[in-house]
Design an enzyme around this catalytic site. Structure first.
Site, PDB file in Angstrom:
ATOM      1  CG  ASP A  11      -1.975   1.055   1.209  1.00  0.00           C
ATOM      2  OD1 ASP A  11      -2.172   1.673   0.147  1.00  0.00           O
ATOM      3  OD2 ASP A  11      -2.618   1.279   2.253  1.00  0.00           O
ATOM      4  CG  ASP A 106      -3.264   3.749  -3.339  1.00  0.00           C
ATOM      5  OD1 ASP A 106      -4.241   3.075  -3.705  1.00  0.00           O
ATOM      6  OD2 ASP A 106      -3.268   4.427  -2.294  1.00  0.00           O
ATOM      7  CD  GLU A 107      -5.538  -0.883  -1.305  1.00  0.00           C
ATOM      8  OE1 GLU A 107      -5.187  -1.639  -0.376  1.00  0.00           O
ATOM      9  OE2 GLU A 107      -6.557  -0.157  -1.249  1.00  0.00           O
TER      10      GLU A 107
END
Length: 363
Positions: A11, A106-107
């Site tokens: 993350d 983003d993860e």
């Protein structure tokens, strides 16, 4: 003997805000908010750690964020820049993982069960991934390492920012037992409040409830809660994800009270949704109308037909579904429309779905 799965959840730290601070050095060290402007109806898409100290968080109204921190700097999102970095980090993931399941820009979950690098140590692999992300993008990431997705996801949030947290197989049940119920991934504020009324405050409390009790109170989700209370999560990491619905929504610059105006907007969204479905050679049987009022309360109304939905059906059902809301009585700030119940799946992302793999000793 089946290998024990090794899952990493990566993350990025304050992703949008961190990209902005990387690209514009004058923003570094300042409370930064990515989203709308303070006098707009927008919400916070992301904020820097400096802004979080003031109680600001994503999805908060920008006007409230401004009241909490008048000195904050507000910038518009630059999604092209974020997508470019996202592609960079995904390329890094594929250097180590046999399966990568992105959750957002983003993860992602990574399955490194069969990765031979670092003698198969998922912890050292996660450390290497973090180092490569920093070297190639100038950004930090946090990683959680464990034997299933549920624990890996929680672990990645344990030591932010720039963290690396490991939950070993023999630690799973004890870790979950002491975890506050509000920290459980998949349990939102409403469910948390309901659980607390039932005397469920920690994983230990949750484990005391039988499957019958949990199903009675939480429906199909009861099985999931029953399993995670025991640190059980058999979901595989899938590079191929099945989309269950397609939809469009729009937020208004000013609240709308007129039902005919809302109906027309929903019909325009319907045309866009049908066009998207047509590109995938799909048709849906369930239509859902979403309405968010000026007070931010949100409702959805759905109808399933016995045939594939066309525009004529939507002309009939959109007004009917809208009539089952408070539209016309309460000002509306957002409407959305989606179709689901596909006759065939829509496939996102890359790669191919893989059967569950079940782990080795080196974490």
């Amino acid at each position: 003997m089946a290998k024990q799965r090794k899952i990493i959840h990566v993350d990025m730290d304050a992703f949008f805000a961190s990209v902005e601070q990387r690209d514009f050095p004058e923003l570094r060290g300042k409370p930064l908010i990515v989203g709308g402007q303070p006098d707009s109806r927008g919400v916070v898409a992301a904020c820097s750690y400096e802004a979080r100290k003031f109680g600001i968080h994503s999805a908060m109204a920008c006007s409230r964020a401004y009241r909490l921190c008048p000195q904050a700097v507000f910038v518009r999102p630059r999604f092209e820049a974020y997508r470019e970095v996202s592609q960079q980090i995904r390329e890094i993931f594929w250097r180590y993982a046999s399966q990568v399941e992105p959750l957002s820009l983003d993860e992602a979950y990574l399955d490194v069960t069969y990765t031979e690098a670092f003698n198969g140590s998922a912890t050292l692999i996660a450390k290497a991934i973090k180092q490569e992300i920093l070297a190639e993008t100038g950004l930090t990431a946090s990683a959680g390492v464990s034997y299933n997705k549920f624990l890996a996801k929680i672990a990645s949030d344990m030591d932010k920012p720039n963290g690396l947290y490991l939950i070993r197989p023999e630690q799973g049940e004890q870790f979950v037992s002491t975890l506050p119920i509000g920290k459980f991934h998949g349990i939102g504020p409403a469910t948390e409040a309901k659980m607390k009324k039932l005397g469920i405050h920690t994983g230990h409390d949750l484990r005391q409830k039988s499957l019958v009790e949990l199903t009675e109170h939480f429906g199909k989700s009861g099985q999931y809660y029953f399993n995670i209370a025991r640190a059980i999560d058999e979901r595989p990491v899938r590079s191929q994800r099945i989309r269950k619905s397609l939809g469009k929504e729009t937020t208004f610059a000013e609240d709308i009270l007129s039902v005919p105006e809302l109906t027309q907007i929903l019909l325009e969204l319907a045309e866009q949704v049908l066009e998207s479905l047509s590109k995938h050679q799909l048709k849906g049987k369930t239509v859902t109308v979403k309405v968010k009022y000026a007070n931010f309360q949100q409702v959805t109304r759905s109808q399933t037909l016995d045939h594939s939905i066309g525009f004529a059906d939507l002309q009939e059902w959109i007004p009917a579904l809208l009539a089952r809301t408070e539209a016309g009585h309460q000002p509306v700030r957002l409407v959305g429309l989606s179709l689901s119940g596909f006759e065939a799946p829509v496939v996102d992302d890359n790669g191919q779905a893989q059967l569950d793999l079940t782990f080795n000793h080196v974490f």
